[in-house]
Design a protein around this motif. Structure first.
Motif, short mmCIF file in Angstrom:
data_model
loop_
_atom_site.label_atom_id
_atom_site.label_comp_id
_atom_site.label_asym_id
_atom_site.label_seq_id
_atom_site.Cartn_x
_atom_site.Cartn_y
_atom_site.Cartn_z
N LEU A 45 48.13 31.67 54.42
CA LEU A 45 49.03 32.81 54.22
C LEU A 45 48.47 33.80 53.21
N GLY A 46 47.88 33.27 52.16
CA GLY A 46 47.33 34.14 51.13
C GLY A 46 46.14 34.95 51.62
N LEU A 47 45.36 34.40 52.55
CA LEU A 47 44.20 35.14 53.07
C LEU A 47 44.62 36.39 53.81
N PHE A 48 45.81 36.40 54.38
CA PHE A 48 46.29 37.59 55.08
C PHE A 48 46.83 38.65 54.12
N TYR A 49 47.41 38.21 53.00
CA TYR A 49 48.07 39.16 52.11
C TYR A 49 47.23 39.57 50.90
N ALA A 50 46.52 38.64 50.30
CA ALA A 50 45.71 38.96 49.12
C ALA A 50 44.45 38.08 49.15
N PRO A 51 43.45 38.46 49.91
CA PRO A 51 42.29 37.59 50.10
C PRO A 51 41.54 37.23 48.81
N LEU A 52 41.31 38.20 47.94
CA LEU A 52 40.56 37.92 46.73
C LEU A 52 41.35 37.00 45.79
N LEU A 53 42.62 37.28 45.65
CA LEU A 53 43.47 36.45 44.80
C LEU A 53 43.59 35.03 45.37
N THR A 54 43.62 34.92 46.68
CA THR A 54 43.73 33.61 47.31
C THR A 54 42.51 32.76 47.01
N VAL A 55 41.35 33.34 47.08
CA VAL A 55 40.12 32.59 46.79
C VAL A 55 40.15 32.10 45.35
N LEU A 56 40.61 32.95 44.44
CA LEU A 56 40.67 32.55 43.03
C LEU A 56 41.70 31.45 42.79
N LEU A 57 42.80 31.48 43.51
CA LEU A 57 43.86 30.48 43.29
C LEU A 57 43.68 29.23 44.14
N ALA A 58 43.09 29.35 45.32
CA ALA A 58 42.95 28.21 46.21
C ALA A 58 41.86 27.24 45.73
N SER A 59 40.83 27.75 45.11
CA SER A 59 39.74 26.88 44.67
C SER A 59 40.21 25.81 43.69
N PRO A 60 40.93 26.16 42.62
CA PRO A 60 41.39 25.11 41.71
C PRO A 60 42.44 24.19 42.34
N SER A 61 43.27 24.72 43.22
CA SER A 61 44.30 23.86 43.82
C SER A 61 43.67 22.85 44.78
N LEU A 62 42.66 23.26 45.54
CA LEU A 62 42.00 22.31 46.44
C LEU A 62 41.16 21.31 45.64
N ALA A 63 40.59 21.73 44.53
CA ALA A 63 39.86 20.79 43.67
C ALA A 63 40.83 19.77 43.06
N ALA A 64 42.00 20.24 42.65
CA ALA A 64 43.01 19.33 42.12
C ALA A 64 43.46 18.34 43.19
N LEU A 65 43.59 18.81 44.42
CA LEU A 65 43.95 17.93 45.52
C LEU A 65 42.90 16.84 45.73
N ALA A 66 41.63 17.21 45.63
CA ALA A 66 40.55 16.22 45.77
C ALA A 66 40.62 15.18 44.66
N PHE A 67 40.91 15.61 43.42
CA PHE A 67 41.03 14.66 42.32
C PHE A 67 42.25 13.75 42.49
#
Length: 107
Positions: A45-67
């Motif tokens: 959803l974020g990629l459609f509305y705010a692509p740059l912000l999504t990349v900045l916010l999705a990276s830490p959340s997916l890393a946290a998910l992996a941990f």
């Protein structure tokens, strides 16, 4: 790596742990599936509305998910390693009858 090979996913010890603690395994993978669904939904959803912000916010959340996933799987491994396998009881042999060593009874 229980089977000494990353390409051999089967291990009798792990399979016994899955069968013995199936509720714990189901809980771990349910939690991970829910978290992954939430992260991926928000990312798409974020990629459609705010692509740059999504990349900045999705990276830490997916890393946290992996941990989180690694921590939960580590707890499963610890639980499987501390439990002793259930062994079937062996039947004891019937006791042998006592021998009469005193000889014949009183006459």
């Amino acid at each position: 790596l229980e089977a000494d090979s990353p390409f051999m996913p089967y291990s009798p010890i792990i399979l016994a742990g899955v069968l013995r603690d199936w509720r714990a395994w189901a809980a771990v993978y349910t939690i991970v599936a829910l978290l992954l669904g939430i992260c991926l939904t928000l990312t798409v959803l974020g990629l459609f509305y705010a692509p740059l912000l999504t990349v900045l916010l999705a990276s830490p959340s997916l890393a946290a998910l992996a941990f989180i996933w690694a921590r939960l799987v580590g707890r499963l491994a610890c639980r499987a390693g501390t439990q002793k396998p259930k062994r079937p009881r062996r039947k004891r042999p019937a006791p042998e009858p006592a021998l009469n060593t005193a000889g014949p009874g009183p006459a």
